[in-house]
Design a protein around this motif. Sequence first.
Motif, PDB file in Angstrom:
ATOM      1  N   VAL A 185       0.851  -1.187   0.000  1.00 11.47           N
ATOM      2  CA  VAL A 185       0.000   0.000   0.000  1.00 11.47           C
ATOM      3  C   VAL A 185       0.884   1.234   0.000  1.00 11.47           C
ATOM      4  O   VAL A 185       2.031   1.187   0.465  1.00 11.47           O
ATOM      5  N   GLN A 186       0.353   2.313  -0.498  1.00 10.39           N
ATOM      6  CA  GLN A 186       1.096   3.562  -0.468  1.00 10.39           C
ATOM      7  C   GLN A 186       0.970   4.232   0.884  1.00 10.39           C
ATOM      8  O   GLN A 186      -0.004   4.004   1.622  1.00 10.39           O
ATOM      9  N   ALA A 187       1.940   5.056   1.204  1.00  9.63           N
ATOM     10  CA  ALA A 187       1.918   5.799   2.464  1.00  9.63           C
ATOM     11  C   ALA A 187       0.611   6.591   2.568  1.00  9.63           C
ATOM     12  O   ALA A 187       0.147   7.186   1.590  1.00  9.63           O
ATOM     13  N   GLY A 188       0.040   6.554   3.763  1.00 10.93           N
ATOM     14  CA  GLY A 188      -1.250   7.189   3.997  1.00 10.93           C
ATOM     15  C   GLY A 188      -2.434   6.273   3.804  1.00 10.93           C
ATOM     16  O   GLY A 188      -3.563   6.623   4.161  1.00 10.93           O
ATOM     17  N   GLY A 189      -2.173   5.101   3.242  1.00 10.15           N
ATOM     18  CA  GLY A 189      -3.244   4.151   2.997  1.00 10.15           C
ATOM     19  C   GLY A 189      -3.581   3.316   4.215  1.00 10.15           C
ATOM     20  O   GLY A 189      -3.035   3.528   5.309  1.00 10.15           O
ATOM     21  N   SER A 190      -4.465   2.341   4.012  1.00  8.64           N
ATOM     22  CA  SER A 190      -4.956   1.503   5.110  1.00  8.64           C
ATOM     23  C   SER A 190      -4.933   0.035   4.721  1.00  8.64           C
ATOM     24  O   SER A 190      -5.040  -0.316   3.541  1.00  8.64           O
ATOM     25  N   LEU A 191      -4.799  -0.799   5.727  1.00  8.06           N
ATOM     26  CA  LEU A 191      -4.939  -2.246   5.580  1.00  8.06           C
ATOM     27  C   LEU A 191      -5.610  -2.778   6.835  1.00  8.06           C
ATOM     28  O   LEU A 191      -5.466  -2.191   7.922  1.00  8.06           O
ATOM     29  N   ARG A 192      -6.299  -3.891   6.699  1.00  7.49           N
ATOM     30  CA  ARG A 192      -6.848  -4.583   7.865  1.00  7.49           C
ATOM     31  C   ARG A 192      -6.313  -6.001   7.877  1.00  7.49           C
ATOM     32  O   ARG A 192      -6.569  -6.783   6.955  1.00  7.49           O
ATOM     33  N   LEU A 193      -5.598  -6.321   8.930  1.00  6.04           N
ATOM     34  CA  LEU A 193      -5.088  -7.672   9.119  1.00  6.04           C
ATOM     35  C   LEU A 193      -6.093  -8.483   9.929  1.00  6.04           C
ATOM     36  O   LEU A 193      -6.767  -7.947  10.816  1.00  6.04           O
ATOM     37  N   SER A 194      -6.154  -9.757   9.617  1.00  2.04           N
ATOM     38  CA  SER A 194      -7.015 -10.678  10.353  1.00  2.04           C
ATOM     39  C   SER A 194      -6.192 -11.819  10.912  1.00  2.04           C
ATOM     40  O   SER A 194      -5.209 -12.235  10.296  1.00  2.04           O
ATOM     41  N   CYS A 195      -6.604 -12.314  12.050  1.00  4.12           N
ATOM     42  CA  CYS A 195      -5.981 -13.477  12.670  1.00  4.12           C
ATOM     43  C   CYS A 195      -7.093 -14.418  13.085  1.00  4.12           C
ATOM     44  O   CYS A 195      -7.810 -14.151  14.051  1.00  4.12           O
ATOM     45  N   ALA A 196      -7.230 -15.505  12.356  1.00  2.00           N
ATOM     46  CA  ALA A 196      -8.253 -16.495  12.648  1.00  2.00           C
ATOM     47  C   ALA A 196      -7.690 -17.530  13.608  1.00  2.00           C
ATOM     48  O   ALA A 196      -6.629 -18.101  13.356  1.00  2.00           O
ATOM     49  N   ALA A 197      -8.406 -17.760  14.692  1.00  2.00           N
ATOM     50  CA  ALA A 197      -7.948 -18.682  15.726  1.00  2.00           C
ATOM     51  C   ALA A 197      -8.834 -19.909  15.785  1.00  2.00           C
ATOM     52  O   ALA A 197     -10.056 -19.819  15.638  1.00  2.00           O
ATOM     53  N   SER A 198      -8.221 -21.038  15.995  1.00  2.00           N
ATOM     54  CA  SER A 198      -8.971 -22.261  16.202  1.00  2.00           C
ATOM     55  C   SER A 198      -8.572 -22.838  17.546  1.00  2.00           C
ATOM     56  O   SER A 198      -7.452 -22.645  18.007  1.00  2.00           O
ATOM     57  N   GLY A 199      -9.495 -23.522  18.197  1.00  2.00           N
ATOM     58  CA  GLY A 199      -9.190 -24.074  19.497  1.00  2.00           C
ATOM     59  C   GLY A 199     -10.177 -23.635  20.552  1.00  2.00           C
ATOM     60  O   GLY A 199     -10.726 -22.538  20.475  1.00  2.00           O
TER      61      GLY A 199
END
Length: 120
Positions: free
Chosen positions: A11-25
């Motif tokens: 992504v370019q500076a100033g942009g956004s991302l959303r990370l996800s972490c899927a958990a099992s257990g």
Amino acid sequence: VQLVESGGGSVQAGGSLRLSCAASGDMYSSYCMGWFRQRPGKEREGVAGIYPFGQGSPYYANSVKGRFTISRDEAKNTVYLQMNNLEPEDSAMYYCTAGGSIIEYCSGPHWGQGTQVTVS
């Protein structure tokens, strides 16, 4: 608990991302969940941590306060890291972790494989 991250990218500076972490257990809902990152040539550093649902406020590194937001969806067994106003210095491999103390960004015995974020 098994953890699988996704959502990284370029992504370019100033942009956004959303990370996800899927958990099992079975123990997911009782765990403190956190995000770390590791930049090239640097040690892994804590970014954010979140208590089990309803037990307290999230915890952020000073470098990301006001730009990153951690949240969790109990129904989906997933933790998110919303990253806004990204800077080139945020470029790193991002890891999800579970089971530790909020003061240590929940760094515990469980880790995901990481997802790469590149900001140009």
